[in-house]
Design a protein around this motif. Structure first.
Motif, short mmCIF file in Angstrom:
data_model
loop_
_atom_site.label_atom_id
_atom_site.label_comp_id
_atom_site.label_asym_id
_atom_site.label_seq_id
_atom_site.Cartn_x
_atom_site.Cartn_y
_atom_site.Cartn_z
N GLY A 2 0.68 -1.23 -0.17
CA GLY A 2 -0.06 -0.09 -0.03
C GLY A 2 0.77 1.23 0.10
N GLN A 3 2.19 1.30 -0.65
CA GLN A 3 2.91 2.13 -0.79
C GLN A 3 2.56 3.40 -1.54
N THR A 4 1.84 2.99 -2.61
CA THR A 4 1.40 3.79 -3.86
C THR A 4 0.22 3.52 -4.32
N PRO A 5 -0.54 4.53 -4.80
CA PRO A 5 -1.94 4.01 -5.46
C PRO A 5 -1.72 3.86 -6.95
N TYR A 6 -0.44 3.74 -7.48
CA TYR A 6 -0.23 3.35 -8.68
C TYR A 6 0.42 1.91 -8.89
N SER A 7 0.25 1.16 -9.97
CA SER A 7 0.86 -0.16 -10.16
C SER A 7 1.39 -0.06 -11.60
N TYR A 8 1.70 -1.32 -12.10
CA TYR A 8 2.23 -1.70 -13.21
C TYR A 8 1.05 -1.71 -14.33
N LYS A 9 -0.23 -1.37 -13.72
CA LYS A 9 -1.42 -1.32 -14.61
C LYS A 9 -1.46 0.18 -14.91
N ASP A 10 -0.97 0.96 -14.50
CA ASP A 10 -1.09 2.47 -14.60
C ASP A 10 -0.07 3.15 -15.72
N VAL A 11 0.91 2.30 -15.84
CA VAL A 11 1.86 2.63 -16.81
C VAL A 11 1.98 1.76 -18.22
N THR A 12 3.18 2.03 -18.92
CA THR A 12 2.90 1.13 -20.13
C THR A 12 4.50 0.15 -19.78
N MET A 13 3.82 -0.95 -19.45
CA MET A 13 4.92 -2.07 -19.18
C MET A 13 5.50 -2.38 -20.70
N ILE A 14 6.89 -2.14 -20.73
CA ILE A 14 7.44 -2.39 -22.13
C ILE A 14 8.16 -3.78 -22.22
N ALA A 15 8.84 -4.16 -21.39
CA ALA A 15 9.55 -5.49 -21.50
C ALA A 15 10.14 -5.86 -20.13
N ALA A 16 10.19 -7.29 -19.91
CA ALA A 16 11.04 -7.63 -18.76
C ALA A 16 12.41 -7.95 -19.57
N LEU A 17 13.50 -8.03 -18.72
CA LEU A 17 14.89 -8.33 -19.34
C LEU A 17 15.67 -9.27 -18.65
N SER A 18 15.66 -9.13 -17.34
CA SER A 18 16.58 -10.12 -16.58
C SER A 18 16.15 -10.40 -15.11
N ALA A 19 16.65 -11.28 -14.62
CA ALA A 19 16.23 -11.75 -13.23
C ALA A 19 17.65 -11.92 -12.44
N GLU A 20 17.44 -11.47 -11.03
CA GLU A 20 18.62 -11.57 -10.16
C GLU A 20 18.43 -11.98 -8.66
N HIS A 21 18.98 -13.11 -8.40
CA HIS A 21 18.87 -13.72 -7.06
C HIS A 21 19.21 -12.74 -6.17
N PHE A 22 18.45 -12.70 -4.72
CA PHE A 22 18.89 -12.01 -3.76
C PHE A 22 20.16 -12.72 -2.92
#
Length: 330
Positions: free
Chosen positions: A117-137
Protein backbone atom coordinates in the motif's frame (compact mmCIF):
# COMPACT_ATOMS: atom_id res chain seq x y z
CA UNK A 1 10.02 -27.11 5.37
CA UNK A 2 6.91 -24.98 4.87
CA UNK A 3 6.21 -24.10 1.25
CA UNK A 4 5.78 -20.51 0.10
CA UNK A 5 3.77 -20.20 -3.10
CA UNK A 6 5.54 -16.97 -4.03
CA UNK A 7 8.95 -18.62 -3.87
CA UNK A 8 7.80 -21.48 -6.03
CA UNK A 9 6.25 -19.21 -8.63
CA UNK A 10 9.14 -16.78 -8.89
CA UNK A 11 11.86 -19.43 -8.96
CA UNK A 12 9.91 -21.46 -11.50
CA UNK A 13 9.83 -18.38 -13.68
CA UNK A 14 13.53 -18.86 -14.37
CA UNK A 15 12.62 -21.98 -16.32
CA UNK A 16 9.84 -20.39 -18.34
CA UNK A 17 10.42 -16.72 -19.06
CA UNK A 18 13.08 -17.27 -21.68
CA UNK A 19 10.46 -18.85 -23.92
CA UNK A 20 7.95 -16.03 -23.49
CA UNK A 21 9.23 -13.34 -25.84
CA UNK A 22 8.77 -14.86 -29.23
CA UNK A 23 5.52 -13.06 -30.05
CA UNK A 24 7.01 -9.57 -29.97
CA UNK A 25 8.94 -9.32 -33.22
CA UNK A 26 5.79 -8.30 -35.07
CA UNK A 27 4.82 -5.72 -37.67
CA UNK A 28 4.60 -3.03 -34.97
CA UNK A 29 8.32 -3.35 -34.30
CA UNK A 30 9.03 -3.27 -38.03
CA UNK A 31 6.92 -0.11 -38.42
CA UNK A 32 8.83 1.55 -35.58
CA UNK A 33 12.14 0.59 -37.13
CA UNK A 34 11.01 2.04 -40.43
CA UNK A 35 9.88 5.34 -38.87
CA UNK A 36 11.85 8.26 -37.55
CA UNK A 37 11.52 7.44 -33.84
CA UNK A 38 13.38 8.35 -31.75
CA UNK A 39 14.03 11.85 -33.01
CA UNK A 40 16.23 12.84 -30.06
CA UNK A 41 17.61 11.69 -26.70
CA UNK A 42 15.53 9.31 -24.60
CA UNK A 43 16.05 9.49 -20.84
CA UNK A 44 16.63 6.20 -19.05
CA UNK A 45 15.54 6.59 -15.44
CA UNK A 46 16.94 4.61 -12.52
CA UNK A 47 14.46 5.42 -9.71
CA UNK A 48 17.08 4.82 -7.00
CA UNK A 49 20.54 5.89 -5.90
CA UNK A 50 23.81 5.16 -7.74
CA UNK A 51 25.03 1.63 -7.01
CA UNK A 52 21.54 0.17 -6.76
CA UNK A 53 20.35 -2.69 -8.91
CA UNK A 54 18.16 -0.33 -10.91
CA UNK A 55 21.10 2.01 -11.47
CA UNK A 56 23.38 -0.82 -12.61
CA UNK A 57 20.70 -2.13 -14.95
CA UNK A 58 19.91 1.26 -16.48
CA UNK A 59 23.55 2.10 -17.17
CA UNK A 60 24.38 -1.36 -18.49
CA UNK A 61 21.40 -1.40 -20.86
CA UNK A 62 22.07 2.12 -22.14
CA UNK A 63 25.75 1.30 -22.73
CA UNK A 64 25.10 -2.02 -24.47
CA UNK A 65 22.35 -0.61 -26.70
CA UNK A 66 24.82 2.00 -27.89
CA UNK A 67 27.70 -0.45 -28.20
CA UNK A 68 25.65 -2.81 -30.35
CA UNK A 69 24.30 0.17 -32.36
CA UNK A 70 20.77 -1.01 -31.64
CA UNK A 71 19.92 2.55 -30.57
CA UNK A 72 21.97 5.40 -32.04
CA UNK A 73 20.38 8.40 -30.31
CA UNK A 74 21.72 9.48 -26.88
CA UNK A 75 20.42 7.58 -23.84
CA UNK A 76 21.25 9.73 -20.79
CA UNK A 77 20.79 7.86 -17.51
CA UNK A 78 19.30 9.82 -14.63
CA UNK A 79 18.89 8.79 -10.98
CA UNK A 80 15.51 9.72 -9.52
CA UNK A 81 15.47 8.09 -6.06
CA UNK A 82 12.56 8.20 -3.68
CA UNK A 83 10.52 5.69 -1.69
CA UNK A 84 11.71 2.64 -3.61
CA UNK A 85 10.62 3.94 -6.98
CA UNK A 86 7.18 5.16 -5.98
CA UNK A 87 8.09 8.86 -6.23
CA UNK A 88 9.14 8.57 -9.85
CA UNK A 89 6.28 6.17 -10.62
CA UNK A 90 3.87 8.90 -9.55
CA UNK A 91 5.75 11.42 -11.68
CA UNK A 92 5.58 9.09 -14.68
CA UNK A 93 1.82 8.64 -14.27
CA UNK A 94 0.94 12.23 -13.43
CA UNK A 95 3.48 14.27 -15.41
CA UNK A 96 4.75 12.17 -18.34
CA UNK A 97 1.50 10.84 -19.83
CA UNK A 98 1.72 10.30 -23.58
CA UNK A 99 5.44 11.12 -23.85
CA UNK A 100 7.87 9.06 -25.91
CA UNK A 101 11.23 10.30 -24.61
CA UNK A 102 11.47 8.63 -21.19
CA UNK A 103 11.63 5.02 -19.98
CA UNK A 104 12.40 3.68 -16.51
CA UNK A 105 13.80 0.56 -14.89
CA UNK A 106 11.50 -1.37 -12.58
CA UNK A 107 11.40 -4.75 -10.87
CA UNK A 108 9.53 -6.88 -8.37
CA UNK A 109 9.65 -3.80 -6.13
CA UNK A 110 6.66 -2.52 -8.09
CA UNK A 111 4.66 -5.58 -7.00
CA UNK A 112 5.85 -5.28 -3.40
CA UNK A 113 5.03 -1.56 -3.18
CA UNK A 114 1.51 -2.31 -4.34
CA UNK A 115 1.10 -5.12 -1.81
CA UNK A 116 2.32 -2.84 0.99
CA UNK A 117 0.00 0.00 0.00
CA UNK A 118 2.96 2.33 -0.55
CA UNK A 119 1.52 3.80 -3.75
CA UNK A 120 -1.85 4.19 -5.46
CA UNK A 121 -0.19 3.27 -8.76
CA UNK A 122 0.94 -0.07 -10.15
CA UNK A 123 2.15 -1.67 -13.37
CA UNK A 124 -1.43 -1.31 -14.65
CA UNK A 125 -1.14 2.49 -14.63
CA UNK A 126 1.91 2.74 -16.89
CA UNK A 127 3.06 1.20 -20.16
CA UNK A 128 4.96 -1.97 -19.34
CA UNK A 129 7.50 -2.40 -22.14
CA UNK A 130 9.49 -5.57 -21.43
CA UNK A 131 11.15 -7.71 -18.78
CA UNK A 132 14.83 -8.33 -19.48
CA UNK A 133 16.53 -10.09 -16.60
CA UNK A 134 16.28 -11.67 -13.17
CA UNK A 135 18.68 -11.54 -10.26
CA UNK A 136 18.82 -13.62 -7.11
CA UNK A 137 18.97 -12.01 -3.70
CA UNK A 138 21.93 -12.55 -1.39
CA UNK A 139 22.38 -12.10 2.37
CA UNK A 140 25.78 -10.70 3.34
CA UNK A 141 27.69 -9.60 6.43
CA UNK A 142 31.09 -7.90 6.99
CA UNK A 143 34.11 -10.20 6.87
CA UNK A 144 34.75 -9.75 10.64
CA UNK A 145 31.12 -10.33 11.60
CA UNK A 146 30.35 -12.76 14.45
CA UNK A 147 27.89 -14.47 12.14
CA UNK A 148 29.73 -17.21 10.27
CA UNK A 149 26.62 -18.63 8.64
CA UNK A 150 22.96 -17.88 7.99
CA UNK A 151 21.75 -20.13 10.82
CA UNK A 152 23.67 -18.18 13.49
CA UNK A 153 22.40 -14.87 12.13
CA UNK A 154 18.79 -16.05 12.13
CA UNK A 155 19.15 -17.42 15.65
CA UNK A 156 20.43 -14.05 16.86
CA UNK A 157 17.44 -12.33 15.25
CA UNK A 158 15.03 -14.78 16.87
CA UNK A 159 16.66 -14.36 20.30
CA UNK A 160 16.99 -10.57 20.24
CA UNK A 161 15.68 -8.94 17.06
CA UNK A 162 16.64 -5.41 18.05
CA UNK A 163 20.32 -6.33 18.43
CA UNK A 164 20.72 -7.27 14.76
CA UNK A 165 20.11 -4.31 12.42
CA UNK A 166 19.48 -5.50 8.87
CA UNK A 167 20.11 -3.18 5.91
CA UNK A 168 17.60 -3.58 3.11
CA UNK A 169 15.59 -1.64 0.59
CA UNK A 170 11.88 -1.83 1.34
CA UNK A 171 11.25 -4.40 -1.38
CA UNK A 172 14.29 -6.46 -0.34
CA UNK A 173 12.93 -6.73 3.21
CA UNK A 174 10.20 -8.95 1.84
CA UNK A 175 12.34 -11.99 0.88
CA UNK A 176 14.42 -11.68 4.05
CA UNK A 177 11.23 -11.74 6.10
CA UNK A 178 10.28 -14.99 4.39
CA UNK A 179 13.61 -16.53 5.47
CA UNK A 180 13.06 -15.45 9.08
CA UNK A 181 9.57 -16.92 8.91
CA UNK A 182 11.05 -20.18 7.61
CA UNK A 183 13.39 -20.20 10.61
CA UNK A 184 10.34 -19.87 12.89
CA UNK A 185 11.21 -16.30 13.84
CA UNK A 186 8.78 -13.40 13.87
CA UNK A 187 9.21 -11.31 10.70
CA UNK A 188 7.33 -8.40 12.27
CA UNK A 189 10.12 -7.89 14.84
CA UNK A 190 13.09 -7.60 12.46
CA UNK A 191 15.18 -4.45 13.02
CA UNK A 192 15.31 -3.16 9.45
CA UNK A 193 17.32 -0.11 8.47
CA UNK A 194 16.03 1.01 5.09
CA UNK A 195 18.39 1.88 2.24
CA UNK A 196 17.45 2.25 -1.41
CA UNK A 197 20.47 0.53 -2.91
CA UNK A 198 23.45 -1.74 -2.43
CA UNK A 199 25.87 1.18 -2.42
CA UNK A 200 24.34 2.63 0.75
CA UNK A 201 24.01 -0.80 2.30
CA UNK A 202 27.67 -1.60 1.66
CA UNK A 203 28.75 1.66 3.29
CA UNK A 204 26.55 0.92 6.30
CA UNK A 205 27.93 -2.61 6.62
CA UNK A 206 31.55 -1.47 6.54
CA UNK A 207 30.81 1.34 9.02
CA UNK A 208 29.12 -1.07 11.44
CA UNK A 209 25.74 0.63 11.18
CA UNK A 210 24.11 -2.67 10.21
CA UNK A 211 25.25 -6.26 10.75
CA UNK A 212 23.46 -7.94 7.86
CA UNK A 213 22.13 -6.81 4.50
CA UNK A 214 20.15 -8.24 1.62
CA UNK A 215 20.06 -7.10 -2.02
CA UNK A 216 20.69 -8.42 -5.52
CA UNK A 217 23.99 -10.23 -6.04
CA UNK A 218 25.37 -7.59 -8.40
CA UNK A 219 24.97 -4.84 -5.80
CA UNK A 220 27.50 -6.49 -3.47
CA UNK A 221 29.68 -8.22 -6.04
CA UNK A 222 32.75 -5.91 -5.88
CA UNK A 223 33.01 -6.20 -2.08
CA UNK A 224 32.33 -9.93 -2.18
CA UNK A 225 35.17 -10.35 -4.69
CA UNK A 226 37.53 -8.24 -2.55
CA UNK A 227 36.64 -10.23 0.57
CA UNK A 228 35.32 -7.24 2.52
CA UNK A 229 31.88 -8.84 2.69
CA UNK A 230 31.03 -12.46 3.47
CA UNK A 231 28.09 -14.17 1.71
CA UNK A 232 25.77 -16.07 4.03
CA UNK A 233 23.29 -17.35 1.45
CA UNK A 234 21.96 -16.82 -2.06
CA UNK A 235 18.20 -17.19 -2.33
CA UNK A 236 18.38 -19.82 -5.05
CA UNK A 237 17.85 -23.48 -5.80
CA UNK A 238 21.20 -24.02 -7.50
CA UNK A 239 24.65 -22.52 -6.77
CA UNK A 240 25.58 -19.47 -8.83
CA UNK A 241 28.62 -20.08 -10.99
CA UNK A 242 31.60 -18.04 -9.91
CA UNK A 243 30.15 -17.17 -6.50
CA UNK A 244 31.33 -19.11 -3.46
CA UNK A 245 28.14 -18.95 -1.42
CA UNK A 246 25.65 -21.54 -0.16
CA UNK A 247 22.07 -21.44 -1.40
CA UNK A 248 19.01 -21.23 0.80
CA UNK A 249 17.88 -24.54 -0.73
CA UNK A 250 21.13 -26.19 0.39
CA UNK A 251 20.67 -24.77 3.88
CA UNK A 252 17.11 -26.09 4.15
CA UNK A 253 15.18 -22.86 3.64
CA UNK A 254 12.46 -23.05 1.00
CA UNK A 255 12.77 -19.42 -0.09
CA UNK A 256 14.30 -19.10 -3.55
CA UNK A 257 13.28 -15.79 -5.05
CA UNK A 258 14.64 -14.05 -8.13
CA UNK A 259 13.97 -10.36 -8.68
CA UNK A 260 12.75 -9.67 -12.23
CA UNK A 261 13.83 -6.41 -13.84
CA UNK A 262 12.47 -4.61 -16.86
CA UNK A 263 11.37 -1.28 -18.31
CA UNK A 264 8.22 0.80 -18.40
CA UNK A 265 7.10 4.01 -20.07
CA UNK A 266 4.44 6.62 -19.41
CA UNK A 267 0.75 5.83 -19.66
CA UNK A 268 -0.49 6.19 -23.25
CA UNK A 269 3.04 5.99 -24.60
CA UNK A 270 2.81 6.13 -28.41
CA UNK A 271 2.59 2.69 -29.99
CA UNK A 272 5.54 3.46 -32.26
CA UNK A 273 7.75 4.11 -29.22
CA UNK A 274 6.54 1.00 -27.38
CA UNK A 275 7.22 -1.19 -30.41
CA UNK A 276 10.65 0.38 -30.89
CA UNK A 277 11.75 -0.29 -27.31
CA UNK A 278 10.33 -3.80 -27.23
CA UNK A 279 12.25 -4.60 -30.41
CA UNK A 280 15.43 -2.91 -29.13
CA UNK A 281 15.38 -4.74 -25.80
CA UNK A 282 14.66 -8.05 -27.49
CA UNK A 283 17.65 -7.52 -29.81
CA UNK A 284 19.78 -6.57 -26.82
CA UNK A 285 18.81 -9.73 -24.92
CA UNK A 286 20.60 -11.94 -27.47
CA UNK A 287 23.58 -9.66 -28.16
CA UNK A 288 27.16 -10.52 -27.25
CA UNK A 289 27.52 -7.32 -25.23
CA UNK A 290 24.53 -8.14 -23.06
CA UNK A 291 25.61 -11.76 -22.62
CA UNK A 292 28.92 -10.47 -21.20
CA UNK A 293 27.15 -7.92 -18.99
CA UNK A 294 24.73 -10.51 -17.63
CA UNK A 295 27.54 -12.94 -16.86
CA UNK A 296 29.59 -10.23 -15.14
CA UNK A 297 26.71 -9.18 -12.90
CA UNK A 298 25.25 -12.65 -12.26
CA UNK A 299 22.01 -11.75 -14.06
CA UNK A 300 19.80 -14.31 -15.79
CA UNK A 301 18.44 -13.05 -19.12
CA UNK A 302 14.67 -13.53 -19.29
CA UNK A 303 13.02 -11.50 -22.04
CA UNK A 304 9.24 -11.10 -21.99
CA UNK A 305 6.69 -8.61 -23.32
CA UNK A 306 3.08 -8.19 -24.38
CA UNK A 307 0.46 -10.60 -23.05
CA UNK A 308 3.14 -12.89 -21.59
CA UNK A 309 4.45 -10.03 -19.46
CA UNK A 310 0.97 -8.93 -18.40
CA UNK A 311 0.03 -12.47 -17.37
CA UNK A 312 3.26 -12.87 -15.43
CA UNK A 313 2.82 -9.56 -13.60
CA UNK A 314 -0.77 -10.42 -12.67
CA UNK A 315 0.31 -13.79 -11.28
CA UNK A 316 3.30 -12.31 -9.46
CA UNK A 317 1.15 -9.60 -7.89
CA UNK A 318 -1.26 -12.19 -6.55
CA UNK A 319 1.56 -14.21 -5.00
CA UNK A 320 3.32 -11.14 -3.57
CA UNK A 321 0.04 -10.06 -1.97
CA UNK A 322 -0.30 -13.48 -0.34
CA UNK A 323 3.30 -13.52 0.78
CA UNK A 324 3.17 -10.02 2.23
CA UNK A 325 0.11 -10.95 4.26
CA UNK A 326 2.13 -13.82 5.71
CA UNK A 327 5.17 -11.80 6.78
CA UNK A 328 3.23 -8.73 7.93
CA UNK A 329 0.87 -10.68 10.13
CA UNK A 330 -2.06 -9.51 8.02
Amino acid sequence: MRKHTLAAVVSATALTLAACGSDGADSGADDAAAGDYPKGPVKVIAPADPGSGWDLTARAVAADLAKEKIVTTPLPVENKPGAVGTVFLADMVEQQKGKDDVIAVTSMAMNVNTAMGQTPYSYKDVTMIAALSAEHFIVVTPKDSPYQDLDSALKAIADDPGSVPVGAATDDQFPFSLIVNEAEGDPTTINYVTYEGGGEQSTALLAGDVQLAIAGVSEFLPLLESGELRPLAVLAEEPIEGLDAPTTAELGYDVTIANWRGFYGPPEMPEEAVAFWQDAIEQLSTSESWKATAEKNQWTTQFMKGEDLTSYLDKTQQQVDEGYALVSGG
